[in-house]
Every structure is written in structure tokens, then in C-alpha cells.
Write an enzyme that holds these catalytic residues in place. Sequence first.
Site, PDB file in Angstrom:
ATOM      1  N   GLU A   1      64.026  34.446 -10.089  1.00 56.76           N
ATOM      2  CA  GLU A   1      62.569  34.525 -10.011  1.00 56.76           C
ATOM      3  C   GLU A   1      62.258  35.094  -8.639  1.00 56.76           C
ATOM      4  OE1 GLU A   1      59.134  34.295  -8.866  1.00 56.76           O
ATOM      5  OE2 GLU A   1      59.429  32.138  -8.640  1.00 56.76           O
TER       6      GLU A   1
ATOM      7  N   CYS B   1      54.270  33.811  -4.970  1.00 63.27           N
ATOM      8  CA  CYS B   1      54.784  35.074  -5.496  1.00 63.27           C
ATOM      9  C   CYS B   1      53.836  35.726  -6.492  1.00 63.27           C
ATOM     10  CB  CYS B   1      56.155  34.868  -6.117  1.00 63.27           C
ATOM     11  SG  CYS B   1      56.178  33.631  -7.431  1.00 63.27           S
TER      12      CYS B   1
END
Length: 490
Positions: free
Chosen positions: A258, A292
Site C-alpha cells: 500500500e 496517502c
Amino acid sequence: MTTVSQDKPYQDSYQCYIHGQWVSAASGQTTPVENPANGAVFSQVPDCSTEQAQAALESSQSAFDGWQDLPAIERAKYLFAMIEKLKERREQFAQLLVLEQGKTLVEARFEVDDTINYLEYSAQAARRIQGDIFPADNVNEQLFIQKVPYGVTVGLCAFNYPLALIGRKVGPALVTGNTMVLKPHEATPVTAMEFAKIIDEIGLPPGVLNIISGSGAGIGAYLVESPITKLVTVTGSIRAGQAIYKSASENITALSLELGGKASFIVMDDADIDKAAEAAVISRYANCGQVCICNELVLVHKDVAAEFTQKVIEKTKQLTVGNPMGDVNMGPSVTAQGLARIEDIVRQTVNEGATIALGGKRPPGAEFKNGNWYEPTILTGVGADMTAAKEEIFGPVMPIVEIDSYEQALEITNRRNDGLSAYLFTNNYKTFMHAAKKMEVGTIFINRQIVGYIQGYHSGHKQSGVGGEDGIYGIEGYLQKRVLYLSYDD
């Protein structure tokens, strides 16, 4: 292991947790941990050696058979025990997150609650791990597809959510029968060491979860490269993911990456401008922009750009910056290196012709002299090829680019090598249905601000990663398939 005193949520020094034992670094070397609000060192953790990383891996390997043999519901009981401990220590962990990571106390309490939710979802999944049965082609045959754990997994965490990422990885790994070696980010390891106390107190079998500290380039790389490791789950930057991808190639180790991204925040001329402006501010400055999936690049239609920009500036001016333990909206960046990068991106973008409409510097005042502080910043007159429009900022800077059409916004979004998330504000159903089909990202927020549901799925496309986390698909990421062809007689 020293007990935390009542007047502070941390210890002055920590040991790692390997095979149910507290262990100091073999070299005696430690890594200092700084408070990002003032730069002061408040604790230290061991700088573990590769030999200790090997010991942790071997410990998890020795624990695997017994752990996977436990019924899933029995494994889940340990997760429920972790949850109860976290509930008891909610305020301690929240204050620790503020000290170590710099997020506000409100955000820190949410993070503790999210961690509990991650663990709870995984524990509740114990009775929902499913396989498949398919018809066979011959009589007296059966075809089964069973889902089984990988074995020893390695969890590498980022600095933006030191506790939530533990819950996000440990929960699904353990409930599915894997064991894990966890390494927190070197900037924020203290939360993980406090979590190690919980797993020790609940009596988790030795080796099921080992927690060690050290550098990513050192023991992090060693853990990834080891033939003992069967799955690596990582939350981090694209650059780190690329290095891990290469390191894992020798053993063809399974990966769940990720990674970073630069989310476009697209505002069309038919959007609810008030709603879009509020969402833009929340989605940019949450956790000091260190998420993010944050709003990294506003792409606003030229017909509503002036109205939208003015409303965003007005709402951003209302944000308060200061001691994250207090009643404020934003704290500091986690690292000095991250702050320097933010300053450099703003400087370059202004040199390229952009204008600082708000912020653009360290806040004034003695309280901001030390630490990693930066004002909530808005850049206008930004071109799609300027530095702030291309580089992931990961900080409290909002570049605004004016666009002529949805097609232009889509082109700017899709031409990137990453593809983690995007935002789209429009009331045209044809536009958002087209985006659902054509936008090359893992998550699209349509007419809403940043969010992440436990039952959803968090994944990136292109260089933003492989695999993903959360929900049923996140649980399945910790399981591999085993096919059985069974022949039997009448």
C-alpha cells in the site's frame, strides 16, 4: 520491561519483543525518538541487529504450526483480548500518538478507536473464512478450494498512523493463522513497543507476534529478503515499495504493498461548491496532510475556480495550528526531512510561476521555533506541469489548478504512474459513471470528503501498490489457495 509512570504515557527507553521476551539491542545501540512538536528526544528504542531479526523470524516460524492448528475462533479470542486492553488504555495511546507522531489529540483518539475497529473486524471474521466447492468432471470425485495461511509474515509500517497500521496488519494476519514479525517506522516506534506490552499481558503464544525496531534499510530489508518470510505487507512510499519489490524477488515472496499517490480533487462546474470547498480543506489538512489518500491536487473547472478558491481560502484561514495536545486543528509534520521536502516543493513551484495565496512558511511565534511546523498553505496559478502538481507533497500544501473540462482532469489524473485515489465533485451521473470506469485509481470519493470504512477495501493501481487492506478482500490477502482433487469409491 519498565512500567509507564502515571504522569507520562511512555517510557524513557524500550526493549524489543522476541519470542515472548524483552530484548535489548545486541550492540547496545539505540535510536532516539523525537517529539515533532519541539524536536526534543523523549524516548529511545533498540537498534536491533540482523541476527535479532533472524531470531524473530525463526521464532515466528517455530510458532506457526501450533498457531495455524488453533481453530480460527480461538485465535480471535486473543484479538478480542487486545481490544479490551486498548479500550482500557485509550487515553494513554492517544497521548502517546500526539507525542510521537504530532497529530492532534482528537485525531489520535480516532486512531485508537480505528485500531480497535480493525482488530474487531478481523476477530469477527474468524467464522467467515470461506473456501469453495466446485462440481468435478467425473463420478465419485470432489473439487475443493481451501484457503490457508502463508506462514511467517512481515509487517512494515509507515509513520503517519503508528497504531492503526498495527491493527490493520496484525488483525487479519493472526486471525487467518499466520504469524508475524512487525517492524514500526524508525520515526514512530514507541507506540508499537507499548502495543508489545499488550500482547505480552494477554499471553499470546511466544513467536506468534514479534516486534522489533531498527532501520528500514537494515533489518527491514533483511526481513524482506529472508527465505523464512512468506508474505510482506507494507504501508509506505512508492520508492520504498520499489526497493521491497526487488528485495522480495529472489524468493518470490508474496507482497501486499500500500504505497503513495497523488489524489486529484476534481471540482466540476455543476458541483456543490460549498460542499466541495469544505471537503477540500478537510481532505487536505487532516493529519497535517500526511495521509496517502489526502487531497493532493485540486483540479477545479475555470467557471467556478474563483468562487471555489475564495471559499477554500476562507475555510483554511479558520484552521488553528499549535500544541497538538490542545484544542487545535493541525499539528506538525512528523519528520524534519519531510518538512524540508515540503518547503522545497513550495519554493520550486513559486519559482515556476505559482502564487502563495495563503501560508507558505513556518508559523510565527516562539512556540513554533523548534519542531516541524508549517502553515496550512494554498498555491494558486499552478500549472499541471509544475512541481507541486507532480510531486506527492505529503504535507499541508494545497496546489490549485484550473481546468477546462472533465476530460482534461481525467487526462491529468491518468497520465501519472501512480493511482491510489481521487475525488470527484459533480452532479452529473454520466460523469461519475464514466470516472468509475475510466479513472485509473484504487478509490474514488464522489461528492464526499476523505473517509475509510473498515468494511471497504484500500488498494492502489499502477505504482501505488499491489494487493490491499481492509474488509473481506483484505482478510483474503493473508490467505493462499490450496486445491484438492478428491477421488473416492462408492
